[in-house]
Design an enzyme around this catalytic site. Structure first.
Site, PDB file in Angstrom:
ATOM      1  N   ASP A   1      -5.021   9.886   4.720  1.00 27.13           N
ATOM      2  CA  ASP A   1      -5.042   8.448   4.453  1.00 27.13           C
ATOM      3  C   ASP A   1      -3.639   7.871   4.708  1.00 27.13           C
ATOM      4  O   ASP A   1      -2.637   8.433   4.251  1.00 27.13           O
ATOM      5  CB  ASP A   1      -5.438   8.257   2.979  1.00 27.13           C
ATOM      6  CG  ASP A   1      -5.781   6.819   2.631  1.00 27.13           C
ATOM      7  OD1 ASP A   1      -6.133   6.049   3.537  1.00 27.13           O
ATOM      8  OD2 ASP A   1      -5.713   6.483   1.426  1.00 27.13           O
TER       9      ASP A   1
ATOM     10  N   THR B   1      -9.024   3.468  -6.583  1.00 26.34           N
ATOM     11  CA  THR B   1      -8.742   2.867  -7.894  1.00 26.34           C
ATOM     12  C   THR B   1      -9.901   3.014  -8.885  1.00 26.34           C
ATOM     13  O   THR B   1      -9.677   3.304 -10.063  1.00 26.34           O
ATOM     14  CB  THR B   1      -8.385   1.379  -7.696  1.00 26.34           C
ATOM     15  OG1 THR B   1      -7.165   1.327  -6.962  1.00 26.34           O
ATOM     16  CG2 THR B   1      -8.224   0.653  -9.010  1.00 26.34           C
TER      17      THR B   1
ATOM     18  N   ASN C   1     -12.951   2.691   1.650  1.00 31.89           N
ATOM     19  CA  ASN C   1     -11.978   3.459   0.870  1.00 31.89           C
ATOM     20  C   ASN C   1     -12.016   3.096  -0.615  1.00 31.89           C
ATOM     21  O   ASN C   1     -11.866   1.928  -0.983  1.00 31.89           O
ATOM     22  CB  ASN C   1     -10.573   3.209   1.401  1.00 31.89           C
ATOM     23  CG  ASN C   1     -10.318   3.936   2.706  1.00 31.89           C
ATOM     24  OD1 ASN C   1     -11.240   4.419   3.349  1.00 31.89           O
ATOM     25  ND2 ASN C   1      -9.058   4.015   3.087  1.00 31.89           N
TER      26      ASN C   1
ATOM     27  N   GLU D   1      -5.049   1.051  12.125  1.00 30.20           N
ATOM     28  CA  GLU D   1      -5.144  -0.162  11.290  1.00 30.20           C
ATOM     29  C   GLU D   1      -4.432  -1.306  11.987  1.00 30.20           C
ATOM     30  O   GLU D   1      -3.326  -1.152  12.502  1.00 30.20           O
ATOM     31  CB  GLU D   1      -4.515   0.057   9.910  1.00 30.20           C
ATOM     32  CG  GLU D   1      -4.464  -1.242   9.090  1.00 30.20           C
ATOM     33  CD  GLU D   1      -4.159  -1.040   7.607  1.00 30.20           C
ATOM     34  OE1 GLU D   1      -4.614  -0.033   7.034  1.00 30.20           O
ATOM     35  OE2 GLU D   1      -3.466  -1.901   7.032  1.00 30.20           O
TER      36      GLU D   1
HETATM   37  P1  13P Z   1      -8.522   0.979  -3.747  1.00 30.40           P
HETATM   38  O1  13P Z   1      -7.163   0.916  -4.360  1.00 30.40           O
HETATM   39  O2  13P Z   1      -9.195  -0.352  -3.755  1.00 30.40           O
HETATM   40  O3  13P Z   1      -9.363   2.030  -4.337  1.00 30.40           O
HETATM   41  O4  13P Z   1      -8.318   1.332  -2.196  1.00 30.40           O
HETATM   42  C1  13P Z   1      -8.076   2.664  -1.796  1.00 30.40           C
HETATM   43  C2  13P Z   1      -7.662   2.741  -0.370  1.00 30.40           C
HETATM   44  O5  13P Z   1      -7.808   1.815   0.425  1.00 30.40           O
HETATM   45  C3  13P Z   1      -7.073   4.011   0.068  1.00 30.40           C
HETATM   46  O6  13P Z   1      -6.619   3.953   1.387  1.00 30.40           O
HETATM   47  O1  G3H Z   2      -3.761   4.167  -0.064  1.00 31.96           O
HETATM   48  C1  G3H Z   2      -3.947   4.037  -1.252  1.00 31.96           C
HETATM   49  C2  G3H Z   2      -4.568   5.073  -2.058  1.00 31.96           C
HETATM   50  O2  G3H Z   2      -5.016   4.508  -3.255  1.00 31.96           O
HETATM   51  C3  G3H Z   2      -3.649   6.239  -2.298  1.00 31.96           C
HETATM   52  O3  G3H Z   2      -2.649   5.896  -3.149  1.00 31.96           O
HETATM   53  O4  G3H Z   2      -0.459   6.614  -2.168  1.00 31.96           O
HETATM   54  O5  G3H Z   2      -0.786   6.368  -4.651  1.00 31.96           O
HETATM   55  O6  G3H Z   2      -1.831   8.266  -3.400  1.00 31.96           O
HETATM   56  P1  G3H Z   2      -1.350   6.830  -3.344  1.00 31.96           P
HETATM   57 ZN    ZN Z   3      -5.846   2.146   2.115  1.00 35.69          ZN
END
Ligand code: 13P
Ligand code: G3H
Ligand code: ZN
Length: 347
Positions: free
Chosen positions: A83, A278, A275, A142
């Site tokens: 990610d 949260t 995705n 993206e």
């Molecule tokens: P949320 O914070 O809305 O769960 O989004 C997660 C996300 O986009 C991770 O790349």
């Molecule tokens: O990209 C956002 C995801 O919620 C991952 O978050 O970078 O805190 O692991 P993080």
């Molecule tokens: Zn994201």
């Protein structure tokens, strides 16, 4: 069962008009929650790790946990995705560590906070596509910066994301540019900016079209009907999860996320990857707070990690059903990344 390239799952989802949640993980319990939910609902799954998650859990642990998941659940196709990769090097190291899909987030510079220009984004994303596709690995790019159309600020709640004020143009993916970007990079999937942001504080009221531009997705899908679209920042931040945390000593300010029905609207217009991080964080924290608040004498981590895992599993099951991926695991013929090497060589 090998871990499968994400493209295999996205193609199946497109062919059968459903979406796939991509859940973030940092530890064993989160992987277990996703796999139990997938097993119960017969869902193919995308499991993703941010750079922060890879650092927290360490690549070796993560790789072995994912291989354990594949061994324990041979009926479930699992894609392992990086990610928000911030550079070609990050994506390359993910591929070397067994990830079957990577995101090159060239909407920001390598520092993860400065908005990048279109040419930079094309350059780094195309470089990752060349490396990844030669190994049969999927690539997500993206275009546009995640952030709030309500406040005109970038998304930095989770420690990465654009800093400071952004124009409406920067916060919304431009459909003309999207066409050029997909053509010039060859990405498998495109993450779009439509007013969503990471974390709990997305909207100060239930979002309408002014602050959550679902029509932008519809327009991009009209232009790029064969491109798999990705919605980031797509947690729904359910009221009941906020309430559980606050009822047990937490302090979550009243907030709104992306309603599930808006995501379902996106899925009708080419969104194949959604995705979600949260909502699972909220579910886990609420469950742990509840145990420790109600039984302050407890100290065995299993006494609060079990309910935490169960609470995350419930969120995953809800999303798997709502996005339509439930019931599809057995319909996908699983192949590893090597099968996609020749596929990419011919397109
Ligand atoms: P949320 O914070 O809305 O769960 O989004 C997660 C996300 O986009 C991770 O790349
Ligand atoms: O990209 C956002 C995801 O919620 C991952 O978050 O970078 O805190 O692991 P993080
Ligand atoms: Zn994201």
């Amino acid at each position: 069962m090998p871990l499968v390239p994400m493209r295999l799952l996205l193609d199946h989802a497109a062919e059968h008009d459903y979406g796939l949640a991509a859940f973030n993980v940092n530890n064993m319990e989160q992987i277990q929650a996703i796999m139990e939910a997938a097993d119960e609902t017969e869902s193919p799954v995308i499991v993703q790790a941010s750079r922060g998650a890879r650092e927290y859990s360490q690549d070796n642990y993560l790789r072995h946990l994912m291989l354990a998941a594949a061994e324990l659940y041979p009926r479930i196709p699992i894609a392992m995705h990086q990610d928000h990769g911030n550079s070609p090097e990050t994506c390359k190291s993910a591929i070397e560590n067994g990830f079957t899909s990577v995101m090159m987030d060239g909407s920001l510079l390598e520092d993860g906070k400065t908005p990048a220009d279109f040419d930079y984004n094309v350059k780094v994303t195309r470089a990752v596509v060349e490396t990844a596709h030669a190994r049969g690995v999927t690539v997500e790019g993206e275009l546009g910066c995640l952030g709030s159309l309500e406040t005109g600020t970038g998304d930095k709640e989770d420690g990465h994301g654009a800093e400071g004020s952004l124009s409406r143009d920067q916060l919304l993916t431009d459909p003309d540019e999207a066409e050029r970007f997909v053509q010039e990079t060859g990405v498998d999937a495109l993450a779009v900016a439509i007013g969503t942001s990471h974390g709990a504080y997305k909207f100060t009221r239930k979002p309408d079209g002014e602050v959550l531009a679902m029509d932008r997705i519809e327009e991009i899908h009209r232009r790029l009907p064969n491109c798999h679209l990705v919605m980031h920042g797509s947690s729904s931040v359910p009221q009941e999860l906020q309430d559980i945390i606050n009822a047990h000593g937490g302090q979550i300010r009243q907030t709104w996320g992306v309603p599930v029905e808006e995501i379902q609207r996106g899925i009708k217009s080419g969104v194949r990857k959604v995705n979600v991080d949260t909502d699972n964080r909220l579910a886990i924290t609420g469950a742990i707070r509840k145990v420790l608040h109600e039984d302050p004498e407890k100290f065995d981590p299993r006494q609060y990690l079990k309910p935490a895992r169960a609470a995350m599993k419930e969120v995953c099951i809800d999303r798997m059903k709502a996005f339509g991926q439930a019931g599809n695991a057995g319909k996908i013929k699983c192949v590893g990344t090597e099968s996609f090497v020749s596929y990419y060589a011919t397109v």
